[in-house]
Design a protein around this motif. Structure first.
Motif, PDB file in Angstrom:
ATOM      1  N   MET A 278       0.868  -1.170   0.000  1.00 25.09           N
ATOM      2  CA  MET A 278       0.000   0.000   0.000  1.00 25.09           C
ATOM      3  C   MET A 278       0.911   1.228   0.000  1.00 25.09           C
ATOM      4  O   MET A 278       1.496   1.571   1.022  1.00 25.09           O
ATOM      5  N   PRO A 279       1.114   1.884  -1.144  1.00 22.31           N
ATOM      6  CA  PRO A 279       2.033   3.026  -1.180  1.00 22.31           C
ATOM      7  C   PRO A 279       1.528   4.154  -0.291  1.00 22.31           C
ATOM      8  O   PRO A 279       0.317   4.446  -0.284  1.00 22.31           O
ATOM      9  N   PRO A 280       2.405   4.788   0.480  1.00 20.54           N
ATOM     10  CA  PRO A 280       1.955   5.870   1.362  1.00 20.54           C
ATOM     11  C   PRO A 280       1.245   6.987   0.617  1.00 20.54           C
ATOM     12  O   PRO A 280       0.357   7.644   1.170  1.00 20.54           O
ATOM     13  N   GLU A 281       1.603   7.194  -0.653  1.00 18.86           N
ATOM     14  CA  GLU A 281       0.999   8.274  -1.420  1.00 18.86           C
ATOM     15  C   GLU A 281      -0.496   8.087  -1.649  1.00 18.86           C
ATOM     16  O   GLU A 281      -1.206   9.049  -1.957  1.00 18.86           O
ATOM     17  N   ILE A 282      -0.985   6.862  -1.516  1.00 15.82           N
ATOM     18  CA  ILE A 282      -2.410   6.617  -1.763  1.00 15.82           C
ATOM     19  C   ILE A 282      -3.271   7.309  -0.714  1.00 15.82           C
ATOM     20  O   ILE A 282      -4.425   7.669  -0.980  1.00 15.82           O
ATOM     21  N   GLU A 283      -2.710   7.523   0.468  1.00 18.12           N
ATOM     22  CA  GLU A 283      -3.459   8.234   1.503  1.00 18.12           C
ATOM     23  C   GLU A 283      -3.671   9.690   1.087  1.00 18.12           C
ATOM     24  O   GLU A 283      -4.752  10.247   1.269  1.00 18.12           O
ATOM     25  N   GLN A 284      -2.628  10.308   0.499  1.00 17.94           N
ATOM     26  CA  GLN A 284      -2.768  11.678   0.007  1.00 17.94           C
ATOM     27  C   GLN A 284      -3.713  11.742  -1.190  1.00 17.94           C
ATOM     28  O   GLN A 284      -4.421  12.732  -1.386  1.00 17.94           O
ATOM     29  N   LEU A 285      -3.715  10.673  -2.014  1.00 14.18           N
ATOM     30  CA  LEU A 285      -4.622  10.640  -3.156  1.00 14.18           C
ATOM     31  C   LEU A 285      -6.070  10.698  -2.687  1.00 14.18           C
ATOM     32  O   LEU A 285      -6.879  11.460  -3.236  1.00 14.18           O
TER      33      LEU A 285
END
Length: 276
Positions: A127-134
């Protein structure tokens, strides 16, 4: 002598009773230390620990490690489980989380499809951390921010929320999330198969119409895929192979003989055998 009304109620002083043993329950693998092994599953444990229920967390970990959770099912908007406690009948546990609607998931899927790296990371089990910002850029939250984002219920008589049975399910769920991050997305309302199918359709342009002719799967064509048709080409003799062609396929020798490669020294002999 203290009056009865001034004493601490007996049920708060009573030592915790042992739960009934379970055979074949869901047992987490971490024997000590942190249960969550990835940052995304730790998000749910952080919510649990922020509620400050003290010893119930420790007993919940003990339940999870002992395999007291009989079964656990992740559904859109809810985690449903049964946990064996001290009573003969297992307790019913439910953890609820808001799901997103069609319009919200359409926006998420388009954002994911615009960058194939997200789908590749998920398929690789990360789960890439950037997906939370997305999600945040779309005004959505992938993870619960606090206990207020969750509804928690257990059929046990414990007055505290979460009780040790709910805590045990949280820990089992965290290990499930470690193994498959798609479970988090399923909890928000989009299962793995639907999400990947929608991403493929979006990255491929327009989705195929329901009444469009369906392509035959390659697996159904393997028996005939390499079979030659009725043509004159199938009757042609094979092309002649030079007798020294084998030398061009062997690995190079690490030594030379008087400055000549071993392959070059053997080539006249192979040609002579072919002429014979």
């Amino acid at each position: 002598m203290a009056r009865m009304s001034e004493r601490t109620p007996w049920w708060r002083d009573a030592p915790p009773s042992r739960p009934r043993r379970v055979s074949g329950g869901i047992q987490i693998h971490t024997a000590r230390g942190s249960v969550a092994q990835t940052w995304w599953s730790a998000r749910f444990i952080e919510v649990l620990e922020s509620l400050g229920v003290g010893g119930r967390l420790a007993r919940g970990r003990t339940y999870a490690r002992a395999g007291q959770t009989l079964d656990l099912r992740v559904e859109p908007g809810a985690v449903v489980a049964r946990v064996q406690g001290t009573r003969p009948q297992p307790y019913r546990v439910r953890i609820g989380l808001r799901t997103y609607g069609k319009a919200e998931w359409t926006a998420v899927e388009q954002a994911l499809a615009d960058d194939a790296w997200y789908a590749a990371a998920l398929l690789a089990g990360r789960m890439p951390p950037e997906i939370e910002q997305l999600f945040a850029s779309l005004g959505l939250a992938l993870f619960p921010a606090s206990g207020h984002d969750l509804s928690m219920d257990c059929s046990c008589p414990d007055y505290a929320v979460p009780c040790k049975h709910l805590a045990a399910v949280f820990y089992v769920l965290a290990e499930r999330f470690d193994a498959d991050p798609f479970e988090i997305l399923a909890l928000r309302g989009r299962d793995r198969e639907t999400l990947l199918a929608n991403l493929r359709a979006r990255r491929g342009g327009t989705a195929q119409a329901p009444d469009a002719p369906q392509a035959t799967p390659l697996a159904d064509l393997l028996d005939t895929f390499f079979v030659a048709g009725p043509s004159e080409a199938s009757q042609l003799p094979p092309a002649p192979t030079p007798p020294d062609a084998l030398l061009d396929q062997v690995p190079a020798f690490p030594i030379e003989v008087r400055g000549h490669r071993v392959v070059d020294l053997l080539r006249p002999a192979y040609r002579a055998l072919g002429d014979g």
